[in-house]
Design a protein around this motif. Structure first.
Motif, PDB file in Angstrom:
ATOM      1  N   SER A  33       0.975  -1.101   0.026  1.00 54.66           N
ATOM      2  CA  SER A  33       0.083  -0.120   0.184  1.00 54.66           C
ATOM      3  C   SER A  33       0.864   1.307   0.009  1.00 54.66           C
ATOM      4  O   SER A  33       1.720   1.221   1.022  1.00 54.66           O
ATOM      5  N   GLU A  34       0.696   1.913  -0.936  1.00 49.65           N
ATOM      6  CA  GLU A  34       1.527   3.284  -1.014  1.00 49.65           C
ATOM      7  C   GLU A  34       1.159   4.153   0.108  1.00 49.65           C
ATOM      8  O   GLU A  34       2.196   4.808   0.825  1.00 49.65           O
ATOM      9  N   ARG A  35      -0.197   4.336   0.255  1.00 46.67           N
ATOM     10  CA  ARG A  35      -0.581   5.111   1.402  1.00 46.67           C
ATOM     11  C   ARG A  35       0.024   4.957   3.029  1.00 46.67           C
ATOM     12  O   ARG A  35       0.416   5.723   3.938  1.00 46.67           O
ATOM     13  N   ILE A  36      -0.063   3.440   3.317  1.00 46.32           N
ATOM     14  CA  ILE A  36       0.424   2.936   4.521  1.00 46.32           C
ATOM     15  C   ILE A  36       1.943   2.930   4.575  1.00 46.32           C
ATOM     16  O   ILE A  36       2.474   3.063   5.657  1.00 46.32           O
ATOM     17  N   ASP A  37       2.347   2.434   3.542  1.00 46.89           N
ATOM     18  CA  ASP A  37       3.852   2.493   3.396  1.00 46.89           C
ATOM     19  C   ASP A  37       4.318   4.029   3.464  1.00 46.89           C
ATOM     20  O   ASP A  37       5.466   4.022   4.317  1.00 46.89           O
ATOM     21  N   ARG A  38       3.614   5.018   2.950  1.00 44.58           N
ATOM     22  CA  ARG A  38       4.161   6.272   3.428  1.00 44.58           C
ATOM     23  C   ARG A  38       4.319   6.690   4.721  1.00 44.58           C
ATOM     24  O   ARG A  38       5.291   7.142   5.475  1.00 44.58           O
ATOM     25  N   LEU A  99     -10.138  -5.910   3.996  1.00 48.36           N
ATOM     26  CA  LEU A  99      -9.301  -4.699   3.937  1.00 48.36           C
ATOM     27  C   LEU A  99      -9.699  -3.396   3.661  1.00 48.36           C
ATOM     28  O   LEU A  99     -10.773  -3.517   2.594  1.00 48.36           O
ATOM     29  N   PRO A 100      -9.566  -2.175   4.296  1.00 47.24           N
ATOM     30  CA  PRO A 100     -10.232  -0.968   4.186  1.00 47.24           C
ATOM     31  C   PRO A 100      -9.828  -0.457   2.943  1.00 47.24           C
ATOM     32  O   PRO A 100      -8.661  -0.778   2.531  1.00 47.24           O
ATOM     33  N   GLU A 101     -10.360   0.604   2.527  1.00 51.55           N
ATOM     34  CA  GLU A 101     -10.062   1.229   1.183  1.00 51.55           C
ATOM     35  C   GLU A 101      -8.712   1.979   1.360  1.00 51.55           C
ATOM     36  O   GLU A 101      -8.253   2.016   0.264  1.00 51.55           O
ATOM     37  N   ILE A 102      -8.230   2.372   2.587  1.00 53.62           N
ATOM     38  CA  ILE A 102      -6.924   3.087   2.650  1.00 53.62           C
ATOM     39  C   ILE A 102      -5.861   2.123   2.074  1.00 53.62           C
ATOM     40  O   ILE A 102      -4.778   2.658   1.511  1.00 53.62           O
ATOM     41  N   TRP A 103      -5.767   0.895   2.158  1.00 53.35           N
ATOM     42  CA  TRP A 103      -4.976  -0.242   1.469  1.00 53.35           C
ATOM     43  C   TRP A 103      -4.663   0.092   0.191  1.00 53.35           C
ATOM     44  O   TRP A 103      -3.696  -0.125  -0.549  1.00 53.35           O
ATOM     45  N   PHE A 104      -5.701   0.632  -0.551  1.00 56.48           N
ATOM     46  CA  PHE A 104      -5.755   0.732  -2.008  1.00 56.48           C
ATOM     47  C   PHE A 104      -5.373   2.313  -2.539  1.00 56.48           C
ATOM     48  O   PHE A 104      -5.580   2.881  -3.634  1.00 56.48           O
ATOM     49  N   MET A 105      -5.145   3.219  -1.582  1.00 52.84           N
ATOM     50  CA  MET A 105      -4.862   4.657  -1.793  1.00 52.84           C
ATOM     51  C   MET A 105      -3.339   4.823  -1.997  1.00 52.84           C
ATOM     52  O   MET A 105      -2.478   4.250  -1.581  1.00 52.84           O
ATOM     53  N   ASN A 106      -3.117   5.712  -3.017  1.00 46.99           N
ATOM     54  CA  ASN A 106      -1.935   6.205  -3.273  1.00 46.99           C
ATOM     55  C   ASN A 106      -1.342   7.221  -2.086  1.00 46.99           C
ATOM     56  O   ASN A 106      -2.293   7.729  -1.451  1.00 46.99           O
ATOM     57  N   GLY A 108      -1.199  10.250  -2.303  1.00 43.41           N
ATOM     58  CA  GLY A 108      -2.049  11.586  -2.419  1.00 43.41           C
ATOM     59  C   GLY A 108      -3.501  11.195  -1.833  1.00 43.41           C
ATOM     60  O   GLY A 108      -4.475  12.176  -1.891  1.00 43.41           O
ATOM     61  N   GLY A 109      -3.878  10.133  -1.511  1.00 43.57           N
ATOM     62  CA  GLY A 109      -5.309   9.748  -0.973  1.00 43.57           C
ATOM     63  C   GLY A 109      -6.196   9.369  -2.132  1.00 43.57           C
ATOM     64  O   GLY A 109      -7.318   9.020  -2.003  1.00 43.57           O
ATOM     65  N   VAL A 110      -5.717   9.063  -3.407  1.00 43.03           N
ATOM     66  CA  VAL A 110      -6.525   8.405  -4.532  1.00 43.03           C
ATOM     67  C   VAL A 110      -6.819   7.086  -4.547  1.00 43.03           C
ATOM     68  O   VAL A 110      -5.666   6.249  -4.355  1.00 43.03           O
ATOM     69  N   VAL A 111      -7.908   6.646  -4.460  1.00 45.26           N
ATOM     70  CA  VAL A 111      -8.119   5.066  -4.447  1.00 45.26           C
ATOM     71  C   VAL A 111      -7.963   4.212  -5.845  1.00 45.26           C
ATOM     72  O   VAL A 111      -8.553   4.774  -6.774  1.00 45.26           O
ATOM     73  N   ASP A 112      -7.235   3.262  -5.911  1.00 44.03           N
ATOM     74  CA  ASP A 112      -7.242   2.460  -7.172  1.00 44.03           C
ATOM     75  C   ASP A 112      -8.488   1.746  -7.259  1.00 44.03           C
ATOM     76  O   ASP A 112      -8.472   0.608  -6.699  1.00 44.03           O
ATOM     77  N   ARG A 113      -9.395   2.301  -7.739  1.00 50.50           N
ATOM     78  CA  ARG A 113     -10.829   1.559  -7.811  1.00 50.50           C
ATOM     79  C   ARG A 113     -10.816   0.128  -8.433  1.00 50.50           C
ATOM     80  O   ARG A 113     -11.279  -0.802  -7.750  1.00 50.50           O
ATOM     81  N   PRO A 114     -10.101  -0.100  -9.592  1.00 52.40           N
ATOM     82  CA  PRO A 114      -9.912  -1.417 -10.357  1.00 52.40           C
ATOM     83  C   PRO A 114      -9.445  -2.152  -9.219  1.00 52.40           C
ATOM     84  O   PRO A 114     -10.004  -3.468  -9.179  1.00 52.40           O
ATOM     85  N   ALA A 115      -8.543  -1.959  -8.626  1.00 47.85           N
ATOM     86  CA  ALA A 115      -7.642  -3.042  -7.717  1.00 47.85           C
ATOM     87  C   ALA A 115      -8.577  -3.162  -6.515  1.00 47.85           C
ATOM     88  O   ALA A 115      -8.634  -4.517  -5.987  1.00 47.85           O
ATOM     89  N   ARG A 116      -9.193  -2.327  -5.905  1.00 47.51           N
ATOM     90  CA  ARG A 116     -10.199  -2.488  -4.847  1.00 47.51           C
ATOM     91  C   ARG A 116     -11.175  -3.266  -5.303  1.00 47.51           C
ATOM     92  O   ARG A 116     -11.840  -4.290  -4.501  1.00 47.51           O
ATOM     93  N   ASP A 117     -11.879  -3.027  -6.411  1.00 47.58           N
ATOM     94  CA  ASP A 117     -12.859  -3.824  -7.080  1.00 47.58           C
ATOM     95  C   ASP A 117     -12.633  -5.391  -7.057  1.00 47.58           C
ATOM     96  O   ASP A 117     -13.116  -6.349  -6.794  1.00 47.58           O
ATOM     97  N   HIS A 118     -11.351  -5.535  -7.750  1.00 52.27           N
ATOM     98  CA  HIS A 118     -10.846  -6.805  -8.049  1.00 52.27           C
ATOM     99  C   HIS A 118     -10.607  -7.680  -6.714  1.00 52.27           C
ATOM    100  O   HIS A 118     -11.062  -8.737  -6.494  1.00 52.27           O
ATOM    101  N   TYR A 119     -10.365  -6.879  -5.807  1.00 52.40           N
ATOM    102  CA  TYR A 119      -9.997  -7.451  -4.454  1.00 52.40           C
ATOM    103  C   TYR A 119     -11.416  -7.975  -3.901  1.00 52.40           C
ATOM    104  O   TYR A 119     -11.750  -8.977  -3.248  1.00 52.40           O
TER     105      TYR A 119
END
Length: 173
Positions: A33-38, A99-106, A108-119
């Protein structure tokens, strides 16, 4: 600055859960996760993004305190790139739910919707990662009588395909 980031508390909570899973699974796991790693990198002593003016010893103390509160021991950050199926999502779901949405955020806080939907459809995450927590030296798991920290760590254990299959084979909807 953390107060300006509306996702700061959620990132801290998820980083703590990530550390708990690392300890429970007793092996390195992928930080994708970009956001959590940051958030993790911001906490690390010596980080370029650490709060300005914070002495190194204070940064070490704050990071160590976070780790101890989250999972009972200091977590060592290790660089290591990879790409593929994230091996620990089923273990996360067993403990904490989806997994909450934050795992899929970059960052900047933008969610990768295709990756989240796939999950959400498959229960699987396929991603790239740049780091993971290291396994501690087995001697670090035992109380020390000399009171000194050796600073040594064991090399990371490889993640085998069979481990990944076990983690994603059974899903409940």
């Amino acid at each position: 600055m953390p107060g300006q980031d509306t996702h700061h508390a959620a990132a801290a909570e998820e980083l703590a859960r990530f550390f708990q899973l690392h300890v429970a699974l007793d092996r390195p796991i992928e930080m994708w996760s970009e956001r959590i790693d940051r958030h993790w990198h911001d906490m690390l002593p010596g980080s370029e993004t650490a709060e300005p003016g914070t002495p190194s010893s204070k940064a070490h103390e704050a990071y160590d305190r976070f780790c101890i509160e989250a999972c009972g021991r200091r977590i060592i950050h290790a660089e290591g790139k990879g790409h593929g199926l994230i091996s620990w999502t089923a273990a996360y779901e067993e403990r904490f739910g989806k997994l909450p949405e934050i795992w899929f955020m970059n960052e900047g806080g933008v969610v990768d919707r295709p990756a989240r939907d796939h999950y959400l459809q498959t229960g699987m995450v396929i991603a790239s990662w740049d780091c993971s927590p290291l396994q501690p030296d087995p001697m670090e798991r035992r109380p020390k009588d000399d009171g000194k920290d050796s600073g040594k760590t064991a090399p990371p254990k490889p993640i085998r395909d069979s481990d990944k299959d076990k983690k994603t084979s059974s899903r409940s909807g």
